[in-house]
Write an enzyme that holds these catalytic residues in place. Structure first.
Site, PDB file in Angstrom:
ATOM      1  N   LYS A  43      -2.322 -11.603  -0.397  1.00  0.00           N
ATOM      2  CA  LYS A  43      -1.361 -10.506  -0.525  1.00  0.00           C
ATOM      3  C   LYS A  43      -1.535  -9.460   0.572  1.00  0.00           C
ATOM      4  O   LYS A  43      -2.446  -9.514   1.386  1.00  0.00           O
ATOM      5  CB  LYS A  43      -1.489  -9.863  -1.911  1.00  0.00           C
ATOM      6  CG  LYS A  43      -1.091 -10.783  -3.060  1.00  0.00           C
ATOM      7  CD  LYS A  43       0.359 -11.250  -2.936  1.00  0.00           C
ATOM      8  CE  LYS A  43       0.874 -11.968  -4.182  1.00  0.00           C
ATOM      9  NZ  LYS A  43       0.215 -13.265  -4.405  1.00  0.00           N
ATOM     10  N   ILE A  44      -0.655  -8.465   0.558  1.00  0.00           N
ATOM     11  CA  ILE A  44      -0.629  -7.445   1.613  1.00  0.00           C
ATOM     12  C   ILE A  44      -1.959  -6.692   1.687  1.00  0.00           C
ATOM     13  O   ILE A  44      -2.447  -6.352   2.753  1.00  0.00           O
ATOM     14  CB  ILE A  44       0.559  -6.476   1.389  1.00  0.00           C
ATOM     15  CG1 ILE A  44       0.870  -5.674   2.644  1.00  0.00           C
ATOM     16  CG2 ILE A  44       0.354  -5.578   0.196  1.00  0.00           C
ATOM     17  CD1 ILE A  44       1.876  -6.304   3.542  1.00  0.00           C
TER      18      ILE A  44
END
Length: 373
Positions: free
Chosen positions: A191-192
């Site tokens: 994820k980010i």
């Protein structure tokens, strides 16, 4: 063989080790401690001063507890975006409820408001009013939340927002993860930002945050002995993982800026390529973190040819999510819409988008694209 280029690999910022070291030095090696509280506070400050956050072991745990807090039980129906990862749907089944799948629209590839309202009207006509709506901000692109929330309010159905891929994204200036009655975030490794594995439940109610934490810590009653009046879960985030999260929050905006920059680079390249569409904001109302850049090609054959070409160069790409209503485990459940999600899956491909890719790696990626097209 060239070094592997991943679709989206973890990207450390440099200060994570400081928070982890503090956890070891103070012996807070547990699913509670200063980093857990600090990480929750960091997220609350980032998202809005009106939300409360419970740090959990995964985004799936957040969705599961969110449905429990909304009162979803066996036999209930939950409206769910079909174009998503299976973790959006699985918690519905954990509770013995039934998923009702909703097609996508072409602007954002997210839940189609027209299909959503048609589904609600049909389920009510069949005598079964849905208990919740789960829209997803796919690949970081905000869904059409004004329309979805308006429909939800009209029929008085709460929204559980799957913002697992969209930390850092916004719609009309409001951060994704703050629209629904509840929302789920994910900090999985790709994820980010990441906590190695982890997630969070976002709510506008401090009471619901405390209730989520109660369920996430085995639902232990306030007694000197171990007493339980409700079913609980082992869903709390550890203090060490939360330490990684605290360090990651310090570089979140940098990660978003880099991914948006690479998305623009892809857009510029494909601007002159016929019959290839890049997922991009349909208007200035939308602000995507562009967690993953995704394209739709002219055909399945072209999609597969490009995917295999990248694979031959040791570069990871991935087809878009296979819609849930087409999955063997879910295909028996109702679906409302047309063929938008199915067509996106058939012809769509996610391209390398990591915020830690080097210029040399980008040259390799674009060399493949230039030769192919």
């Amino acid at each position: 063989m060239n070094e592997k280029i991943w679709l989206s690999s973890p990207h450390m910022g440099g200060t994570e080790q400081k928070y982890i070291q503090e956890a070891f030095e103070t012996n807070w090696v547990a699913p509670l401690g200063p980093n857990v509280n600090g990480f929750e506070s960091d997220l609350e400050n980032y998202l809005s001063n009106q939300v409360h956050v419970a740090a959990l072991s995964s985004g799936t745990a957040a969705l599961h507890l969110g449905l429990i807090l909304l009162g979803v039980q066996q036999g209930d129906e939950v409206l769910c975006q079909s174009m998503t990862f299976s973790a959006t749907v699985n918690p519905i089944l954990y509770l013995g409820a039934t998923p009702i799948f909703i097609d996508s629209e072409l602007d954002t590839w997210n839940m189609c408001p027209i299909a959503l309202e048609a589904a609600i009207q049909d389920r009510i006509a069949k005598g079964k009013k849905p208990k919740a709506i789960i829209p997803v901000h796919l690949y970081g692109m905000p869904a059409k939340m004004d329309e979805i929330i308006a429909i939800a309010n009209r029929y008085e159905i709460p929204v559980l927002e799957d913002s697992a891929e969209a930390l850092g994204s916004a719609y009309k200036g409001q951060k994704c993860g703050t629209f629904g009655s509840l929302a789920a975030l994910s900090f999985n490794g790709n994820k980010i930002i990441t906590t190695s594995g982890g997630g969070a439940l976002v709510t506008k109610s401090e009471v619901l945050k405390e209730k989520a934490i109660f369920f996430a810590t085995q639902a232990r009653d306030a007694a000197p002995h171990y007493q339980h009046s409700e079913i609980g879960y082992n869903y709390r985030l550890s203090n060490i993982a939360a330490g990684i999260g605290r360090g990651q929050m310090e570089v979140l905006e940098q990660h978003v800026d880099v991914r948006r920059k690479w998305n623009q680079r892809y857009q510029d390249f494909f601007a002159t390529i016929p019959n290839v569409t890049v997922l991009k904001e349909p208007s200035n109302d939308f602000y995507s973190n562009h967690w993953l850049t995704a394209i739709v090609l002219a055909s399945f054959e072209q999609r597969e040819a490009l995917r295999f070409e990248f694979e031959s160069q040791n570069i990871e790409t991935r087809p878009l999510w296979k819609p849930m209503h087409l999955q063997p485990v879910f295909e028996m459940y109702p679906f409302y819409g047309t063929s938008v999600a199915a067509s996106l899956f058939e012809n769509g491909l996610c391209l390398p988008s990591g915020s830690n890719l080097t210029e040399n790696q980008w040259e390799r990626i674009f060399l493949v694209l230039e030769v192919f097209f």
